[in-house]
Design an enzyme around this catalytic site. Structure first.
Site, PDB file in Angstrom:
ATOM      1  N   SER A 140       0.839  -1.191   0.000  1.00 36.50           N
ATOM      2  CA  SER A 140       0.000   0.000   0.000  1.00 36.50           C
ATOM      3  C   SER A 140       0.874   1.241   0.000  1.00 36.50           C
ATOM      4  O   SER A 140       2.020   1.212   0.467  1.00 36.50           O
ATOM      5  CB  SER A 140      -0.903   0.009   1.241  1.00 36.50           C
ATOM      6  OG  SER A 140      -1.527   1.267   1.414  1.00 36.50           O
ATOM      7  N   TYR A 150      -1.419   0.071  10.188  1.00 36.98           N
ATOM      8  CA  TYR A 150      -1.511  -0.452   8.820  1.00 36.98           C
ATOM      9  C   TYR A 150      -0.275  -0.068   8.019  1.00 36.98           C
ATOM     10  O   TYR A 150       0.334  -0.909   7.346  1.00 36.98           O
ATOM     11  CB  TYR A 150      -2.769   0.083   8.157  1.00 36.98           C
ATOM     12  CG  TYR A 150      -2.982  -0.395   6.738  1.00 36.98           C
ATOM     13  CD1 TYR A 150      -3.342  -1.714   6.480  1.00 36.98           C
ATOM     14  CD2 TYR A 150      -2.842   0.479   5.659  1.00 36.98           C
ATOM     15  CE1 TYR A 150      -3.558  -2.157   5.186  1.00 36.98           C
ATOM     16  CE2 TYR A 150      -3.053   0.052   4.372  1.00 36.98           C
ATOM     17  CZ  TYR A 150      -3.415  -1.266   4.132  1.00 36.98           C
ATOM     18  OH  TYR A 150      -3.622  -1.687   2.839  1.00 36.98           O
TER      19      TYR A 150
END
Length: 247
Positions: A140, A150
């Site tokens: 990501s 994350y």
């Protein structure tokens, strides 16, 4: 030549787009996930589209070593694996208050985004095709510019992939990472995407629009292709210019 491909998190979003793209190219694809009905619906839709039974399913929780061991045995029983796409991941949509909850959030992010890739890869490396094997991890933009648990987990995925690329290079097996930017049509954004959030995200993108799962799948399709045999240890950013390349 028809290849055998494993895509984790293959029932929806980017994983689904990858499975469809590679099946259209004539490859046999096993999509892996925890939700059997979702996997079966995706496989049926893609098989109907390509007119052949190229996509099959396998159910497993990739954070559980015993389940990954069982899955790898089932996959290996059908022959070598040519390509592994580690797409499983996610981010719990909750706030953390206090040190205990912060610890839980970071551990869960690592478990879901890193451990899933590490366990499945470790289990399948002995069964990867030498001199032609391909491994791609889906990361990501958060792993490049940060975003709490994350982002930290995705950054850890980058370091793991770089080390693995060096380890497997003598076998001519390539390892790369794809780091997508804002792609709203994925499970990551389910339940958290509002018009305001989408507008704010798009406003940060130089190309002026969100990305699509198919565009990310196109980048992955190149990295797992025979033409990408001299590309390894790289992070391919697909983000509309939100984070520019770094040499």
């Amino acid at each position: 030549m028809t290849r055998r491909i494993v895509v984790s998190g293959g029932g929806s979003g980017i994983g689904r787009a990858v499975a469809r793209r590679l099946a259209v190219d004539g490859d046999r694809v096993v999509i892996v996930g925890r939700r059997t009905p979702v996997l079966e619906a995706t496989a049926a839709e893609i098989n109907d589209a390509v007119g052949d039974e190229l996509v099959t399913t396998a159910t497993a929780d990739l954070t559980e070593p015993a389940q990954v061991h069982r899955l790898a045995g089932e996959l290996a029983a059908d022959g070598a694996v040519d390509v592994l796409v580690n797409n499983a991941g996610g981010s719990p949509n909750r706030s953390a208050h206090g040190l205990a909850e912060v610890a839980d959030a970071y551990q869960e992010a690592f478990r879901v985004n890193v451990l899933t890739a590490v366990l499945l890869t470790e289990a399948l490396v002995p069964h990867l095709t030498p001199r032609a094997g391909r491994i791609v991890a889906v990361s990501s933009i958060a792993g490049l510019r940060g975003a709490g648990p994350y982002g930290a987990a995705k950054a850890a995925l980058h370091g793991w992939a770089m080390g693995l690329a060096q380890q497997l290079a003598p076998q001519q097996i390539t390892v790369n990472v794809v780091a997508p930017g804002f792609v709203p049509d994925t499970g990551f954004w389910a339940g958290r995407l509002t018009d305001e959030v989408e507008s704010a995200r798009v406003a940060q993108i130089p190309l002026g629009r969100a990305g699509t799962p198919d565009e990310v799948a196109a980048g992955i399709a190149y990295l797992v292709s025979p033409e990408a045999g001299w590309t390894t240890g790289q992070i391919l950013q697909i983000n509309g210019g939100s984070v520019l390349g770094r040499g």
